[in-house]
Enzyme design. Structure first.
Site, PDB file in Angstrom:
ATOM      1  N   CYS A 185     -54.460 -36.756 -31.790  1.00  0.00           N
ATOM      2  CA  CYS A 185     -54.048 -37.726 -33.099  1.00  0.00           C
ATOM      3  C   CYS A 185     -53.128 -37.229 -34.431  1.00  0.00           C
ATOM      4  O   CYS A 185     -52.386 -35.860 -33.803  1.00  0.00           O
ATOM      5  CB  CYS A 185     -55.441 -37.286 -34.241  1.00  0.00           C
ATOM      6  SG  CYS A 185     -56.668 -36.122 -34.493  1.00  0.00           S
TER       7      CYS A 185
ATOM      8  N   HIS B 269     -68.106 -18.271 -15.426  1.00  0.00           N
ATOM      9  CA  HIS B 269     -68.290 -18.484 -16.136  1.00  0.00           C
ATOM     10  C   HIS B 269     -68.783 -20.218 -16.397  1.00  0.00           C
ATOM     11  O   HIS B 269     -69.275 -20.897 -16.724  1.00  0.00           O
ATOM     12  CB  HIS B 269     -66.653 -19.401 -16.583  1.00  0.00           C
ATOM     13  CG  HIS B 269     -65.500 -17.713 -17.275  1.00  0.00           C
ATOM     14  ND1 HIS B 269     -65.544 -17.578 -18.031  1.00  0.00           N
ATOM     15  CD2 HIS B 269     -65.078 -17.602 -16.021  1.00  0.00           C
ATOM     16  CE1 HIS B 269     -65.012 -16.447 -17.288  1.00  0.00           C
ATOM     17  NE2 HIS B 269     -64.748 -16.293 -16.531  1.00  0.00           N
TER      18      HIS B 269
ATOM     19  N   ASP C 189     -54.589 -41.449 -31.956  1.00  0.00           N
ATOM     20  CA  ASP C 189     -54.382 -43.234 -33.334  1.00  0.00           C
ATOM     21  C   ASP C 189     -53.499 -43.079 -34.014  1.00  0.00           C
ATOM     22  O   ASP C 189     -52.232 -42.411 -33.015  1.00  0.00           O
ATOM     23  CB  ASP C 189     -55.787 -42.158 -34.819  1.00  0.00           C
ATOM     24  CG  ASP C 189     -54.964 -41.157 -35.488  1.00  0.00           C
ATOM     25  OD1 ASP C 189     -53.314 -40.665 -34.589  1.00  0.00           O
ATOM     26  OD2 ASP C 189     -55.442 -40.757 -36.173  1.00  0.00           O
TER      27      ASP C 189
ATOM     28  N   ARG D  97     -49.030 -33.850 -36.209  1.00  0.00           N
ATOM     29  CA  ARG D  97     -48.913 -33.102 -37.251  1.00  0.00           C
ATOM     30  C   ARG D  97     -48.194 -31.476 -36.908  1.00  0.00           C
ATOM     31  O   ARG D  97     -48.473 -30.846 -38.075  1.00  0.00           O
ATOM     32  CB  ARG D  97     -49.587 -33.674 -38.245  1.00  0.00           C
ATOM     33  CG  ARG D  97     -48.653 -35.537 -38.712  1.00  0.00           C
ATOM     34  CD  ARG D  97     -49.481 -35.364 -39.337  1.00  0.00           C
ATOM     35  NE  ARG D  97     -50.394 -37.371 -39.596  1.00  0.00           N
ATOM     36  CZ  ARG D  97     -50.748 -37.641 -40.165  1.00  0.00           C
ATOM     37  NH1 ARG D  97     -51.880 -37.315 -40.736  1.00  0.00           N
ATOM     38  NH2 ARG D  97     -50.422 -39.123 -40.369  1.00  0.00           N
TER      39      ARG D  97
ATOM     40  N   THR E  33     -54.059 -33.794 -36.399  1.00  0.00           N
ATOM     41  CA  THR E  33     -54.396 -32.503 -36.050  1.00  0.00           C
ATOM     42  C   THR E  33     -54.888 -31.855 -34.776  1.00  0.00           C
ATOM     43  O   THR E  33     -54.850 -30.902 -34.303  1.00  0.00           O
ATOM     44  CB  THR E  33     -55.850 -32.071 -37.495  1.00  0.00           C
ATOM     45  OG1 THR E  33     -56.742 -32.671 -36.911  1.00  0.00           O
ATOM     46  CG2 THR E  33     -55.671 -32.832 -39.032  1.00  0.00           C
TER      47      THR E  33
ATOM     48  N   HIS F 201     -61.783 -20.822 -18.432  1.00  0.00           N
ATOM     49  CA  HIS F 201     -63.052 -20.443 -18.782  1.00  0.00           C
ATOM     50  C   HIS F 201     -64.676 -20.987 -19.119  1.00  0.00           C
ATOM     51  O   HIS F 201     -64.858 -21.036 -18.974  1.00  0.00           O
ATOM     52  CB  HIS F 201     -62.825 -19.150 -19.883  1.00  0.00           C
ATOM     53  CG  HIS F 201     -62.976 -17.845 -19.607  1.00  0.00           C
ATOM     54  ND1 HIS F 201     -62.936 -16.300 -20.225  1.00  0.00           N
ATOM     55  CD2 HIS F 201     -61.612 -17.689 -17.759  1.00  0.00           C
ATOM     56  CE1 HIS F 201     -62.026 -16.046 -19.216  1.00  0.00           C
ATOM     57  NE2 HIS F 201     -61.294 -16.883 -18.272  1.00  0.00           N
TER      58      HIS F 201
HETATM   59  C1  RB5 Z   1     -55.023 -39.266 -39.921  1.00  0.00           C
HETATM   60  O1  RB5 Z   1     -54.182 -40.033 -40.877  1.00  0.00           O
HETATM   61  C2  RB5 Z   1     -55.709 -38.255 -39.207  1.00  0.00           C
HETATM   62  O2  RB5 Z   1     -56.936 -38.033 -40.193  1.00  0.00           O
HETATM   63  C3  RB5 Z   1     -55.870 -37.840 -38.455  1.00  0.00           C
HETATM   64  O3  RB5 Z   1     -54.947 -38.332 -37.271  1.00  0.00           O
HETATM   65  C4  RB5 Z   1     -56.298 -36.984 -37.761  1.00  0.00           C
HETATM   66  O4  RB5 Z   1     -55.564 -35.497 -38.277  1.00  0.00           O
HETATM   67  C5  RB5 Z   1     -57.798 -36.913 -38.084  1.00  0.00           C
HETATM   68  O5  RB5 Z   1     -58.496 -35.649 -37.329  1.00  0.00           O
END
Ligand code: RB5
Length: 147
Positions: free
Chosen positions: A64, A132, A7, A108, A66, A97
């Site tokens: 993304c 496995h 994203d 981030r 996270t 596994h």
């Molecule tokens: C976008 O702000 C954020 O929510 C997305 O990139 C992600 O971290 C969602 O899981």
């Protein structure tokens, strides 16, 4: 062929990863997003997941903010085993596994250096099979049991 998607939060890191894949001589297909404009991560989890389960691509990489949401979205597609990782031990074990076919991580959460190590670990590690495989088959059978 490696499917890659992100994203907006993962857009810049995706560019670094694609450059790295090019330097390694690995072929990839970019399923978007194609700009830093705000967008919805499930769209790209779906696109990369479909590319992998259709056989168009052998493995996938998703980024993304996270790595969590995009990985959750990909895992809704039958046949996807997406592992969200922020350390190399997990990326290694996800292949050995769990026979993960998609790696997700968060732009981030991890820096560029670690992101490339996660990619190298994920792409360079084989599934061990054996006991496995029985367990992974059980994971996959849950898709039919709870559809
Ligand atoms: C976008 O702000 C954020 O929510 C997305 O990139 C992600 O971290 C969602 O899981």
């Amino acid at each position: 062929m490696i499917a890659i998607g992100s994203d907006h939060a993962g857009f810049e890191l995706k560019r670094e990863v694609m450059k790295h894949l090019e330097e390694l001589g690995l072929q990839y297909k970019d399923y978007g997003t194609y700009s830093a404009e705000s967008c919805d991560y499930p769209d790209f989890g779906e696109a990369v997941g479909r590319a992998v389960v259709s056989g168009e691509c052998e493995r996938g990489i998703l980024i993304c903010g996270t790595g969590i949401g995009i990985g959750m979205a990909a895992n809704k597609i039958h046949g996807v085993r997406c592992a969200t990782c922020s350390d190399c031990f997990s990326a290694d074990m996800a292949r050995r596994h769990n026979n993960a076919n998609i790696l997700a991580f968060g732009a981030r959460v991890v820096g560029g250096g670690l992101a490339l190590m996660l990619v190298d670990t994920f792409l360079g590690t084989e599934f061990e099979g054996g006991r496995h495989a029985i367990r992974v088959d059980k994971i996959m059978s849950l898709e039919n049991k709870y559809k």
